[in-house]
Design a protein around this motif. Structure first.
Motif, PDB file in Angstrom:
ATOM      1  N   LEU A 169       0.820  -1.211   0.000  1.00 33.29           N
ATOM      2  CA  LEU A 169       0.000   0.000   0.000  1.00 33.29           C
ATOM      3  C   LEU A 169       0.855   1.263   0.000  1.00 33.29           C
ATOM      4  CD1 LEU A 169      -2.884  -1.083   2.405  1.00 33.29           C
ATOM      5  CD2 LEU A 169      -2.900  -0.955  -0.095  1.00 33.29           C
ATOM      6  N   ASP A 170       2.061   1.158   0.543  1.00 39.93           N
ATOM      7  CA  ASP A 170       2.963   2.295   0.476  1.00 39.93           C
ATOM      8  C   ASP A 170       3.405   2.536  -0.967  1.00 39.93           C
ATOM      9  OD1 ASP A 170       4.591   4.338   1.785  1.00 39.93           O
ATOM     10  OD2 ASP A 170       6.298   3.134   1.168  1.00 39.93           O
ATOM     11  N   PHE A 171       3.555   1.450  -1.704  1.00 45.25           N
ATOM     12  CA  PHE A 171       3.943   1.575  -3.108  1.00 45.25           C
ATOM     13  C   PHE A 171       2.801   2.134  -3.947  1.00 45.25           C
ATOM     14  CE2 PHE A 171       4.560  -0.053  -7.429  1.00 45.25           C
ATOM     15  CZ  PHE A 171       5.846   0.408  -7.678  1.00 45.25           C
ATOM     16  N   ASP A 172       1.587   1.690  -3.654  1.00 38.13           N
ATOM     17  CA  ASP A 172       0.425   2.187  -4.402  1.00 38.13           C
ATOM     18  C   ASP A 172      -0.795   2.182  -3.485  1.00 38.13           C
ATOM     19  OD1 ASP A 172      -1.630   2.834  -6.091  1.00 38.13           O
ATOM     20  OD2 ASP A 172      -1.177   1.318  -7.603  1.00 38.13           O
ATOM     21  N   PRO A 173      -1.100   3.332  -2.866  1.00 44.12           N
ATOM     22  CA  PRO A 173      -2.218   3.408  -1.905  1.00 44.12           C
ATOM     23  C   PRO A 173      -3.584   3.148  -2.529  1.00 44.12           C
ATOM     24  CG  PRO A 173      -0.752   5.307  -1.695  1.00 44.12           C
ATOM     25  CD  PRO A 173      -0.363   4.599  -2.950  1.00 44.12           C
ATOM     26  N   THR A 174      -3.669   3.183  -3.864  1.00 41.08           N
ATOM     27  CA  THR A 174      -4.966   2.982  -4.521  1.00 41.08           C
ATOM     28  C   THR A 174      -5.332   1.511  -4.664  1.00 41.08           C
ATOM     29  OG1 THR A 174      -4.060   2.933  -6.788  1.00 41.08           O
ATOM     30  CG2 THR A 174      -4.563   5.096  -5.834  1.00 41.08           C
ATOM     31  N   ILE A 175      -4.412   0.619  -4.349  1.00 42.99           N
ATOM     32  CA  ILE A 175      -4.661  -0.820  -4.520  1.00 42.99           C
ATOM     33  C   ILE A 175      -5.717  -1.302  -3.528  1.00 42.99           C
ATOM     34  CG2 ILE A 175      -3.636  -3.113  -4.126  1.00 42.99           C
ATOM     35  CD1 ILE A 175      -1.065  -2.063  -5.349  1.00 42.99           C
ATOM     36  N   ASP A 176      -6.644  -2.090  -4.017  1.00 45.17           N
ATOM     37  CA  ASP A 176      -7.598  -2.780  -3.152  1.00 45.17           C
ATOM     38  C   ASP A 176      -6.957  -4.103  -2.741  1.00 45.17           C
ATOM     39  OD1 ASP A 176      -9.666  -3.976  -1.830  1.00 45.17           O
ATOM     40  OD2 ASP A 176     -11.078  -3.950  -3.520  1.00 45.17           O
ATOM     41  N   PHE A 177      -6.222  -4.047  -1.632  1.00 40.70           N
ATOM     42  CA  PHE A 177      -5.364  -5.167  -1.241  1.00 40.70           C
ATOM     43  C   PHE A 177      -6.135  -6.473  -1.094  1.00 40.70           C
ATOM     44  CE2 PHE A 177      -2.914  -7.811   1.664  1.00 40.70           C
ATOM     45  CZ  PHE A 177      -1.608  -7.632   1.223  1.00 40.70           C
ATOM     46  N   ASP A 178      -7.357  -6.415  -0.582  1.00 35.25           N
ATOM     47  CA  ASP A 178      -8.120  -7.633  -0.279  1.00 35.25           C
ATOM     48  C   ASP A 178      -8.987  -8.114  -1.431  1.00 35.25           C
ATOM     49  OD1 ASP A 178      -7.203  -7.864   2.444  1.00 35.25           O
ATOM     50  OD2 ASP A 178      -8.436  -6.108   2.889  1.00 35.25           O
ATOM     51  N   SER A 179      -8.932  -7.431  -2.554  1.00 32.56           N
ATOM     52  CA  SER A 179      -9.746  -7.866  -3.690  1.00 32.56           C
ATOM     53  C   SER A 179      -9.191  -9.159  -4.270  1.00 32.56           C
ATOM     54  CB  SER A 179      -9.760  -6.783  -4.775  1.00 32.56           C
ATOM     55  OG  SER A 179      -8.485  -6.687  -5.393  1.00 32.56           O
ATOM     56  N   PRO A 180     -10.047 -10.029  -4.776  1.00 35.94           N
ATOM     57  CA  PRO A 180      -9.573 -11.283  -5.390  1.00 35.94           C
ATOM     58  C   PRO A 180      -8.595 -11.035  -6.529  1.00 35.94           C
ATOM     59  CG  PRO A 180     -11.941 -11.360  -5.035  1.00 35.94           C
ATOM     60  CD  PRO A 180     -11.522  -9.955  -4.753  1.00 35.94           C
ATOM     61  N   GLU A 181      -8.825  -9.957  -7.279  1.00 33.54           N
ATOM     62  CA  GLU A 181      -7.954  -9.664  -8.421  1.00 33.54           C
ATOM     63  C   GLU A 181      -6.523  -9.364  -7.950  1.00 33.54           C
ATOM     64  OE1 GLU A 181     -12.084  -9.080  -9.393  1.00 33.54           O
ATOM     65  OE2 GLU A 181     -10.833  -8.171  -7.823  1.00 33.54           O
ATOM     66  N   PHE A 182      -6.401  -8.532  -6.882  1.00 31.88           N
ATOM     67  CA  PHE A 182      -5.053  -8.221  -6.423  1.00 31.88           C
ATOM     68  C   PHE A 182      -4.431  -9.400  -5.676  1.00 31.88           C
ATOM     69  CE2 PHE A 182      -1.888  -6.659  -3.422  1.00 31.88           C
ATOM     70  CZ  PHE A 182      -1.016  -6.067  -4.324  1.00 31.88           C
ATOM     71  N   GLN A 183      -5.212 -10.144  -4.936  1.00 30.46           N
ATOM     72  CA  GLN A 183      -4.680 -11.299  -4.236  1.00 30.46           C
ATOM     73  C   GLN A 183      -4.053 -12.301  -5.201  1.00 30.46           C
ATOM     74  OE1 GLN A 183      -4.403 -12.147  -0.781  1.00 30.46           O
ATOM     75  NE2 GLN A 183      -4.641  -9.921  -0.704  1.00 30.46           N
ATOM     76  N   ALA A 184      -4.594 -12.363  -6.420  1.00 29.57           N
ATOM     77  CA  ALA A 184      -4.019 -13.255  -7.437  1.00 29.57           C
ATOM     78  C   ALA A 184      -2.649 -12.740  -7.899  1.00 29.57           C
ATOM     79  CB  ALA A 184      -4.960 -13.363  -8.625  1.00 29.57           C
ATOM     80  N   GLN A 185      -2.451 -11.413  -7.824  1.00 32.73           N
ATOM     81  CA  GLN A 185      -1.171 -10.824  -8.232  1.00 32.73           C
ATOM     82  C   GLN A 185      -0.156 -10.789  -7.094  1.00 32.73           C
ATOM     83  OE1 GLN A 185      -1.639  -6.937 -10.135  1.00 32.73           O
ATOM     84  NE2 GLN A 185      -3.800  -7.387 -10.450  1.00 32.73           N
ATOM     85  N   LEU A 186      -0.633 -10.912  -5.865  1.00 29.75           N
ATOM     86  CA  LEU A 186       0.219 -10.705  -4.694  1.00 29.75           C
ATOM     87  C   LEU A 186       1.490 -11.562  -4.683  1.00 29.75           C
ATOM     88  CD1 LEU A 186       0.607  -9.190  -2.056  1.00 29.75           C
ATOM     89  CD2 LEU A 186      -0.788 -10.936  -0.911  1.00 29.75           C
ATOM     90  N   PRO A 187       1.428 -12.858  -5.028  1.00 32.09           N
ATOM     91  CA  PRO A 187       2.664 -13.646  -5.000  1.00 32.09           C
ATOM     92  C   PRO A 187       3.758 -13.066  -5.884  1.00 32.09           C
ATOM     93  CG  PRO A 187       0.766 -15.085  -5.168  1.00 32.09           C
ATOM     94  CD  PRO A 187       0.254 -13.689  -5.355  1.00 32.09           C
ATOM     95  N   HIS A 188       3.363 -12.484  -7.016  1.00 37.26           N
ATOM     96  CA  HIS A 188       4.361 -11.944  -7.941  1.00 37.26           C
ATOM     97  C   HIS A 188       4.896 -10.592  -7.464  1.00 37.26           C
ATOM     98  CE1 HIS A 188       6.457 -11.155 -11.687  1.00 37.26           C
ATOM     99  NE2 HIS A 188       5.890  -9.962 -11.711  1.00 37.26           N
ATOM    100  N   VAL A 189       4.020  -9.698  -7.019  1.00 39.25           N
ATOM    101  CA  VAL A 189       4.472  -8.347  -6.680  1.00 39.25           C
ATOM    102  C   VAL A 189       5.175  -8.276  -5.326  1.00 39.25           C
ATOM    103  CG1 VAL A 189       2.655  -7.282  -8.066  1.00 39.25           C
ATOM    104  CG2 VAL A 189       2.271  -7.636  -5.631  1.00 39.25           C
ATOM    105  N   SER A 190       4.934  -9.246  -4.443  1.00 37.97           N
ATOM    106  CA  SER A 190       5.547  -9.186  -3.109  1.00 37.97           C
ATOM    107  C   SER A 190       6.752 -10.103  -2.951  1.00 37.97           C
ATOM    108  CB  SER A 190       4.507  -9.542  -2.032  1.00 37.97           C
ATOM    109  OG  SER A 190       4.097 -10.885  -2.152  1.00 37.97           O
ATOM    110  N   ARG A 191       7.012 -10.967  -3.924  1.00 33.97           N
ATOM    111  CA  ARG A 191       8.122 -11.903  -3.770  1.00 33.97           C
ATOM    112  C   ARG A 191       9.461 -11.169  -3.736  1.00 33.97           C
ATOM    113  NH1 ARG A 191       8.813 -14.904  -9.681  1.00 33.97           N
ATOM    114  NH2 ARG A 191       9.155 -13.005 -10.904  1.00 33.97           N
TER     115      ARG A 191
END
Length: 289
Positions: A169-191
């Motif tokens: 969220l510090d990188f992009d405060p507009t992200i809906d962190f808990d949305s299914p769409e972002f959760q699918a991306q989370l492994p890639h962006v946080s690794r």
């Protein structure tokens, strides 16, 4: 030449240079060095505060930083030290009195350039590190040969889960962190690349050789609730510093980002750093008649 990233870096995470003004014939400035997985973003408000007081302030971007942690793959401790040296030379040209401000791992880089080049009037340390927060990190030097990535979102530790959310969220405060769409991306962006973690651990280890030699005025600021750089790090470094002009302040109920505006203690920290600099500026010599 300063580091030029070949990956996308948002404008507010890029290096900054704020021109200062001469005070009583002296040009005073600060070189700011950010920490692991940080960027110039974290110190910009502090830098503007100091610049309003007339200081020149420069903060470089360390290679592999300024984006999601995957960019750290291929970055090295040597490249971070080289960028700190490049930043030091740039700042030294602009200042008669130069101070260093480090955050987290950036304090090791600050100690390195202070000892290599000399002439530093003082160092302000924010959340300095002398050891890794998790003993398992000491084994990344072996794990990097067979495990390319660490996926912090899989950790069962609540503090790590909180850190992942905070960093994203510090990188992009507009992200809906808990949305299914972002959760699918989370492994890639946080690794995080294991190789980058190894370079971070190696940098911290190098710092343990530097602290007993850093004989310049030092002010250390740490948060009692810092999980990334627990306050015992600051206490150990304080004990190792050989100079007499040193102070340590540990703030209760404060975390790792103690200089950022969302942390209520930031105003106290900023004022303390400004006072430290102002009281350690070289007194101009009167002109000879």
């Amino acid at each position: 030449m300063p580091f030029q990233p070949d990956y996308d870096v948002h404008a507010d995470r890029r290096p900054y240079t704020l021109a200062g003004r001469s005070e009583d014939g002296r040009r005073v400035g600060a070189l700011v060095l950010h920490g692991f997985m940080g960027s110039p973003l974290s110190s910009r408000p502090l830098a503007h505060y100091l610049n309003d007081r007339g200081l020149f302030v420069h903060c470089p971007l360390l290679p592999g930083h300024g984006s999601y942690p995957g960019a750290l793959r291929g970055a090295s401790r040597r490249s971070w030290l080289a960028e700190a040296e490049e930043g030091f030379r740039l700042a030294r040209e602009q200042c008669d009195d130069l101070f260093l401000i480090g955050h987290s791992m950036g304090n090791v880089l600050a100690a390195h350039v202070a000892l290599k080049f000399g002439g530093v009037r003082g160092v302000a340390m924010l959340a300095p590190v002398i050891d890794v927060p998790d003993p398992r990190l000491r084994y990344v030097k072996y794990a990097r040969f067979f495990m390319p990535w660490y996926y912090p979102h899989k950790s069962k530790r609540e503090s790590m889960q909180h850190l992942v959310r905070e960093r994203v969220l510090d990188f992009d405060p507009t992200i809906d962190f808990d949305s299914p769409e972002f959760q699918a991306q989370l492994p890639h962006v946080s690794r995080v690349p294991i190789s980058g973690m190894h370079e971070m651990v190696s940098t911290i280890e190098q710092g343990r050789k530097l602290w007993p030699r850093l004989d310049v005025p030092v002010r250390i600021h740490a948060g009692e609730d810092d999980t990334a750089a627990p306050p015992d790090n600051a206490r150990q470094i304080y004990a190792l510093l050989p100079g007499k002009d040193k102070e340590l302040t540990v703030y209760p109920r404060v975390g790792h980002e103690l200089m950022r505006p969302f942390e209520p203690i930031h105003a106290t920290v900023w004022e303390s750093i400004a006072t430290f600099i102002e009281t350690h500026v070289t007194t101009p010599q009167p002109a000879k008649m």
